[in-house]
Each structure stands twice: as structure tokens, then as C-alpha cells.
Design a protein around this motif. Sequence first.
Motif, PDB file in Angstrom:
ATOM      1  N   ASN A  30     -72.821 -25.163  43.219  1.00 43.89           N
ATOM      2  CA  ASN A  30     -73.430 -23.837  43.107  1.00 43.89           C
ATOM      3  C   ASN A  30     -74.399 -23.749  41.940  1.00 43.89           C
ATOM      4  O   ASN A  30     -75.395 -23.020  41.998  1.00 43.89           O
ATOM      5  N   GLN A  31     -74.136 -24.519  40.883  1.00 44.51           N
ATOM      6  CA  GLN A  31     -75.104 -24.600  39.785  1.00 44.51           C
ATOM      7  C   GLN A  31     -76.435 -25.153  40.287  1.00 44.51           C
ATOM      8  O   GLN A  31     -77.510 -24.658  39.931  1.00 44.51           O
ATOM      9  N   ALA A  32     -76.359 -26.207  41.103  1.00 44.16           N
ATOM     10  CA  ALA A  32     -77.576 -26.826  41.634  1.00 44.16           C
ATOM     11  C   ALA A  32     -78.339 -25.842  42.519  1.00 44.16           C
ATOM     12  O   ALA A  32     -79.580 -25.766  42.454  1.00 44.16           O
ATOM     13  N   ILE A  33     -77.612 -25.076  43.334  1.00 45.06           N
ATOM     14  CA  ILE A  33     -78.249 -24.069  44.183  1.00 45.06           C
ATOM     15  C   ILE A  33     -78.873 -22.969  43.319  1.00 45.06           C
ATOM     16  O   ILE A  33     -80.041 -22.580  43.519  1.00 45.06           O
ATOM     17  N   ASP A  34     -78.106 -22.466  42.346  1.00 47.18           N
ATOM     18  CA  ASP A  34     -78.594 -21.399  41.468  1.00 47.18           C
ATOM     19  C   ASP A  34     -79.845 -21.824  40.702  1.00 47.18           C
ATOM     20  O   ASP A  34     -80.806 -21.051  40.579  1.00 47.18           O
ATOM     21  N   THR A  35     -79.833 -23.041  40.187  1.00 44.68           N
ATOM     22  CA  THR A  35     -80.977 -23.539  39.422  1.00 44.68           C
ATOM     23  C   THR A  35     -82.209 -23.681  40.313  1.00 44.68           C
ATOM     24  O   THR A  35     -83.325 -23.341  39.910  1.00 44.68           O
ATOM     25  N   SER A  36     -81.998 -24.176  41.523  1.00 46.28           N
ATOM     26  CA  SER A  36     -83.112 -24.320  42.463  1.00 46.28           C
ATOM     27  C   SER A  36     -83.732 -22.965  42.786  1.00 46.28           C
ATOM     28  O   SER A  36     -84.958 -22.835  42.867  1.00 46.28           O
ATOM     29  N   ILE A  37     -82.885 -21.958  42.945  1.00 44.35           N
ATOM     30  CA  ILE A  37     -83.386 -20.602  43.222  1.00 44.35           C
ATOM     31  C   ILE A  37     -84.121 -20.046  42.004  1.00 44.35           C
ATOM     32  O   ILE A  37     -85.226 -19.498  42.122  1.00 44.35           O
TER      33      ILE A  37
END
Length: 380
Positions: A30-37
Motif C-alpha cells: 500500500n505504501q508503493a500504491i500511495d507513493t505512486s498516486i
Amino acid sequence: MLFSHISDTHLGLVQYGSEEREQDVYDVFNQAIDTSIADKVDFVIFAGDIFHVPNPNGTAIIQMANGLKRLKQNNIDSFFILGEHDISRIRTTPIPYVYHNLEFSKYIGQGKPIEYKGILLAGFDKIRKTEIPQYEEKFAEIDKVAEKFSGHKILVLHQGITEFNKFAGEIQSTDLPKNFTYYAMGHLHDTEVKQFNHLNGPIAYPGSIELTTSEGIKETKKGFFEVDISDKEAKPKWIELGTRPQFSFKTKYEELSKTIDEISEKITGLAKKPMVEINIQGENVETDQIQAQIARLNSLVLRCFWRISTKKISDSSVFLDRPNIIDDEMFRLSIDALGSEQAASFAIKELLPVLASGEIKEASEIIIENFEKFKKEKKQ
């Protein structure tokens, strides 16, 4: 233009039977998703081993679905291929296909190039080493398409490249299509980027997003790439994720008390309780004394593993000087024991992961399939 290159998420991995470790994997995903967003990437590539087993638990399936949904809600498209952990040897539909059918993400693992926002995207699911010769023609075909395409060309693969890891290598860089400007790789769990003169772009492994069981306990960093393709060259930028700390220590039995003091000082105050491993070397050790010392760390760690290594054992053992990836050493030892790289590859890379996941029926299918293949080759 910017995109995220994420691989080997292994959602659903319950390392050491720990619910906390399962949640750790979801947290960094979820960190990776959040950062990408937050960084407003244009799209995301998932380069295989989305799940840890082909039939993941419901929580893992929902975590992936929620991540893809959040990307969609922010107008970020995503693309994926399958790794060996995603593919069941029992002929069933891979779970990630659901996301493609629901239009949460687009599956590109069949080697058919697509054009997206002026970019050429092509991908192949995990190719077994014995199948590599069958893909030479397919590689040649997409290379011709890439050669004629004027924009950026991205190839997504879940393979070990020999120049990166000789034990886990299945193909060489010279086997790859030459005309792609970025090679988005999965499978190897360490982060590495290399540029070869015979390829138009870099080969990049973001590595796994969390330490998996096969990697052992070690102090390392995990993350993914954000790749800038605004200019002619693809430029991957490393994005570190906030993983749970893991430490491995070596000590002599006589110095254990001092070592425990040093470990306590090092790990006190960490945001997440770490995973700790202690290798103790000595003769005539008393396990009660060791356990009493280790108990001093109980309130500071999530898990603490310890092992004893006598000098006689350590002189002929890999306990204290093990490789970064345990699988590499297991593969090497298997080749020595079986006298066949092909047999070792089958045992370590295909059969063992399935057995370790408790997939007995699937393991039986693999053995039967391999035996039938062996009989067919004998007749030829």
C-alpha cells in the motif's frame, strides 16, 4: 511521463506463521500504491509474483483489488504479467485474470505488443528454462515491432538473467529482444540495474517489496522504481519502502551477554519491532543460558531466532557465511547432490515452492507432468 515498476509483491505471504509479517507485506504494498498516486505516475507495471501462491487467501485478493481500485480512482492505469507463484500447475484460471476481466488492470503476459499513450508495451509470463527455445521466434517478432516503433518500448518479464545471478539465471541478456528502451524485470529479489551495449535500454530489477522466507534475515532495503521516460532514455529512480527492520548477528558463546547488550542498544526505539537472528559459535554451550540471554530481547523484537554452530560444523557449513539468497545455495548444493542442473532446477525452483506452500495436489501434478516429459524424452 512517469511510471512505477513494482515486482514480487508476494501478497498473502505469511512468513514464519506470523500474522504481523503478513500485514507487513500488505503495508509496504500500500505504501508503493500511495507513493505512486502521490507522485502522479501515469501508469504502473506489476512484473509478476503478485501473490505468494496461486490460490491466495481472500485478504490478499482484496488487498490487490483495493490497490488497483485506488489507482483507477486517480486515473492511473496498470498492467501486469504472471510469475511462477501466480501460475497453478493444475489447469485453473489464474486469480489475477479477475482484475483484467473487471478492467481494474490490463493483462499483457502473452507477448502481444500494445500501444498506450505513445508507448509500446509487451510482456511475457514466467517462462520455464526448458521452454526458452520456444520463445526465440516470439522474441524476434516483437523485436521487429519495437524496431519500427518511434516512442519508448517497454518489455516486461519475470525471468532470471544470468549476468545478474548465475544460479537463478534462466536466460542471458543476449537472448533478449534488442530494441526496447526499458526492460521491466521481476523474479530476482535484489534491486539491481544494468545497461548492456547490445540492448537499447537498461535491465532493471526492483526486487521484492519485502524480505521473503527464501531470503533469510538480513539488513537490507526494499522498494520499487519510478521510471522517467520524458526524454529519449529511460531513467529509473529508486523509491525505498518502510519495511520492518531485520538484523542478523554473529557472536561467540562467551560474548553472548555483551552481544545482547549491543543488540538491545541498536534496536531500542525502532518504529517497528525488528526480526532478529543470532548465530552463536562455541563448544560445550548451555542452551538454558542462551535462552535466558535471548529472553532479554523479547519485549524489543517481533521474533528472535538463534542457532548454535560449533567450529567443526561451521568449517563445513553455510550457516554463518550463507549467500544473500538461500535459494542460490540450495540450488548449488542440489546440483552437487543430484549431478544434474536440470533435476536440481526442477526440485528447487518448481517442486519445493509448491510443497512449502502446502499445495500437495499441485505438487503431485508437477511430479506426474515431469515424469511424463521424462518418458517422452527417453523415447526420442
